[in-house]
Design an enzyme around this catalytic site. Structure first.
Site, PDB file in Angstrom:
ATOM      1  N   HIS A  95       4.251  22.497 -28.328  1.00 53.19           N
ATOM      2  CA  HIS A  95       5.103  22.526 -29.524  1.00 53.19           C
ATOM      3  C   HIS A  95       6.549  22.113 -29.224  1.00 53.19           C
ATOM      4  CE1 HIS A  95       7.230  23.849 -33.072  1.00 53.19           C
ATOM      5  NE2 HIS A  95       7.810  24.824 -32.393  1.00 53.19           N
ATOM      6  N   HIS A 119      13.798  25.741 -27.387  1.00 51.22           N
ATOM      7  CA  HIS A 119      14.221  26.358 -28.650  1.00 51.22           C
ATOM      8  C   HIS A 119      13.487  27.651 -29.008  1.00 51.22           C
ATOM      9  CE1 HIS A 119      10.780  24.337 -30.657  1.00 51.22           C
ATOM     10  NE2 HIS A 119      10.918  25.285 -31.555  1.00 51.22           N
ATOM     11  N   GLU A 123      13.380  33.432 -28.517  1.00 55.96           N
ATOM     12  CA  GLU A 123      12.708  34.153 -29.597  1.00 55.96           C
ATOM     13  C   GLU A 123      11.355  34.730 -29.157  1.00 55.96           C
ATOM     14  OE1 GLU A 123      13.025  32.246 -33.443  1.00 55.96           O
ATOM     15  OE2 GLU A 123      10.919  32.690 -33.788  1.00 55.96           O
ATOM     16  N   ASP A 124      10.623  33.990 -28.376  1.00 51.19           N
ATOM     17  CA  ASP A 124       9.223  34.346 -28.143  1.00 51.19           C
ATOM     18  C   ASP A 124       8.862  34.704 -26.705  1.00 51.19           C
ATOM     19  OD1 ASP A 124       8.661  33.951 -30.780  1.00 51.19           O
ATOM     20  OD2 ASP A 124       7.948  31.902 -30.539  1.00 51.19           O
ATOM     21  N   ASP A 184      11.618  20.976 -35.591  1.00 46.60           N
ATOM     22  CA  ASP A 184      10.762  22.145 -35.397  1.00 46.60           C
ATOM     23  C   ASP A 184       9.860  22.341 -36.618  1.00 46.60           C
ATOM     24  OD1 ASP A 184       9.877  24.692 -34.386  1.00 46.60           O
ATOM     25  OD2 ASP A 184      11.355  25.672 -35.674  1.00 46.60           O
TER      26      ASP A 184
END
Ligand code: MN
Length: 604
Positions: A95, A119, A123-124, A184
């Site tokens: 991704h 990116h 966050e993940d 994104d």
């Protein structure tokens, strides 16, 4: 953005449990051993070749780039996401790699591609913003932070609105944040089919309301077109399928006709010594869809053949090419538009016309230079690239702050966003971004973009808060008009303002004003007033009748309160009610007030 899924699908999605999992030691190993046990394919599918492919695309527009930073970012991201999967079953790293590749195709610099690869890490994954800042510097950290979601754990129901606000604020410093977000979302929309139906609709709706308009504002047509068609396929799959079927059915016939047009156009222009390339440019499905709706003909393919003539030369060569086309084929009246002399707000320039082509069929023709063409397709990305080309050393990371500052609409969002609460913020943003825009002009020819139902009050506040507050009348195209009269595209607007600094807005302007900015300013004026007003009705009445009596003694009538605001301020009151109260309690004489008022009015 959050597209990671847990291995095994019974439990909560990975993003939900991540905050807990992140803290546990050996988290990545745990996930990958689980995946191995379940025979998920991530260990065998690696996207390692992808980063070299990415660098190849990047080199097309940045010949002398140093790819080591991009390779490093790839390794870090691959490591951080290891064990995570997309819903499609592919390793998660595919991704960010796809997102970076989209940005490379737009011609963006190595800093942007680095941030794109990273990116989703903050966050993940367990990788923190502090680590990222240490490893890649402030600039990349700023870009990644700008597209990182605020966690529901802390923000609850307002997380989405506040995440969007954070992104806009980050973009005001560096607009590349928005470009990464768009790429994104484009990749997430391309892979939307792997999501549940309800998620598809939710994501597609936000894309339609916020991201498509943002792509439009930045002039990135290549992304806007594709996003729009993906949104259409998600929100109205039947219409999308029907257009697709109709388009396919007549494709060979269309291609044959357009081919003939292109050959003739090239020949004619060559005879006039104009060097051009002619591009077949069928409308995208969303454009056809909107035309069907507007025409009330859902089963008709509203789509003239369309060609773009890209001229090797300058503006004058574009007009020369237009002359050749209009001489060969009769123009359809009323269809010519000159977006070179009057560019659209998103930098777009071109000449548009429709002519009766071969067999007297209407053909849409767009004419532009190479540079205009790049900007028409890639918008701000192309403009920046052109500017950097003239910049010593090629790359100009710092110049991006300047690009942001030049975007009027972005600066306007910044002005009102501070004051809006979360709910109102998203609502106003949607409104402010709504595609229906008009361009109106000041007497000096400065173009101001406003929502299509905007009034002179919106215009006044768009120029300057002071001017809005002091606005007393308006000339539109030289004629006096009501402040509530809607403006039209191309109007030349002159605001007449009170010389007094204390004239305030009228309460009914809250109905008249359409733009969030004007609404907020007007509301703020009145809330300031109300805070200080704490006066009984009896006092008000007494004060007001004293004024009326004093006026009557001089043969005058008080028609409305507004002029009194200025007088009230002169005497040190914040509003008219306080002035009335002052009169009724005897701290000031009604005759003095009226004398001052009459002086002021007669002096105008
Ligand atoms: Mn993402």
């Amino acid at each position: 953005m959050t597209d990671a899924v847990s291995v095994g699908d019974g439990g909560r999605a990975l993003p939900e449990v991540l905050p807990e999992l992140r803290r546990s030691p050996g988290f990545a190993e745990l996930i990958s051993s689980m995946a191995r046990a379940m025979r998920l394919p991530f260990a065998t599918v690696r996207a390692a070749d992808g980063v070299e492919e990415l660098i190849k695309v990047h080199r097309r527009k940045h010949r002398r780039t140093n790819p080591s930073l991009i390779r490093h970012a790839y390794r870090v991201a691959d490591q951080a996401h290891s064990g995570q999967m997309r819903k499609s079953g592919e390793p998660y790293i595919t991704h960010p790699l796809a997102v970076a590749t989209i940005l490379a195709q737009l011609g963006l610099d190595a800093t942007t591609l680095t941030a794109a690869l990273l990116h989703d890490t903050v966050e993940d994954t367990t990788y923190t913003l502090e680590q990222l800042r240490n490893d890649f510097g402030d600039e990349v950290a700023h870009l990644v932070d700008g597209v990182t979601k605020l966690e529901k754990v802390h923000f609850g129901g307002i997380a989405e609105a506040e995440t969007t606000r954070k992104m806009i604020l980050a973009a005001a410093r560096d607009v590349r944040v928005l470009l990464i977000k768009l790429a994104d979302r484009l990749h997430n929309m391309r892979t939307l089919g792997h999501k549940k139906r309800a998620s598809q609709v939710r994501i597609a709706t936000v894309t339609r309301d916020i991201l498509v308009p943002l792509a439009g504002r930045l002039g990135v047509q290549v992304i806007k077109r594709e996003l729009e068609d993906l949104v259409l396929a998600a929100l109205d799959p039947e219409a999308h399928a029907s257009i697709d079927a109709m388009a396919n059915e007549r494709e060979s016939q269309r291609r044959q006709y357009v081919g003939a047009v292109m050959r003739q156009v090239s020949q004619e222009l060559r005879d006039e010594r104009l060097t051009v390339r002619v591009i077949d440019r069928p409308r995208h499905y969303t454009s056809i869809y909107e035309r069907q709706r507007a025409a009330g003909m859902p089963n008709y393919l509203c789509d003239n053949p369309r060609v773009v003539i890209v001229v090797q030369g300058d503006n004058a060569d574009c007009y020369a090419a237009l002359g050749v086309i209009h001489t060969k084929w009769r123009p359809v009246p009323g269809r010519f538009k000159d977006f070179i002399a009057v560019p659209k707000y998103n930098l777009y320039k071109s000449l548009h016309t429709t002519v009766f082509g071969p067999d007297r069929k209407p053909v849409d023709v767009l004419i532009r230079t190479e540079e205009m063409h790049e900007i028409a397709e890639y918008g701000i990305a192309a403009r920046h690239h052109n500017r950097s080309a003239h910049h010593a050393g090629g790359e100009c990371d710092g110049c991006w702050a300047g690009e942001s500052a030049e975007l009027d609409w972005l600066q306007r969002l910044l002005e009102w966003q501070h004051e809006a609460e979360s709910g109102a913020f998203l609502e106003s943003l949607r409104y402010d971004l709504s595609d229906h825009e008009i361009l109106v002009f000041t007497l000096d020819g400065e173009a101001i973009s406003l929502p299509s139902d905007a009034t002179p009050v919106d215009f006044a506040y768009a120029l300057d808060t002071q001017l809005g507050d002091r606005c007393i009348g308006v000339r539109v195209n030289g004629n006096l008009m009501a402040l509530s009269a809607p403006l039209a595209d191309g109007d030349v607007v002159e605001i007449l303002s009170s010389p007094s600094a204390y004239t305030g807005p009228e309460r009914e302007w809250l109905e008249t004003a359409r733009s969030p900015r004007a609404q907020l300013q007007i509301r703020r004026w009145f809330s300031d007033e109300e805070k200080t007003a704490d006066v009984s009705d009896a006092e008000l009445k007494a004060g007001k009748s004293s004024i009326e009596a004093a006026l009557a003694r001089r043969g005058r009538l008080l028609l409305y309160d507004r002029p009194l605001i200025a007088v009230a301020r002169v005497f040190g009151f914040t509003n008219v009610d306080e002035l009335y109260a002052g009169i009724s309690e005897g701290s000031i004489d009604a005759d003095d007030v009226v004398a001052r008022l009459i002086n002021m009015i007669d002096a105008r």
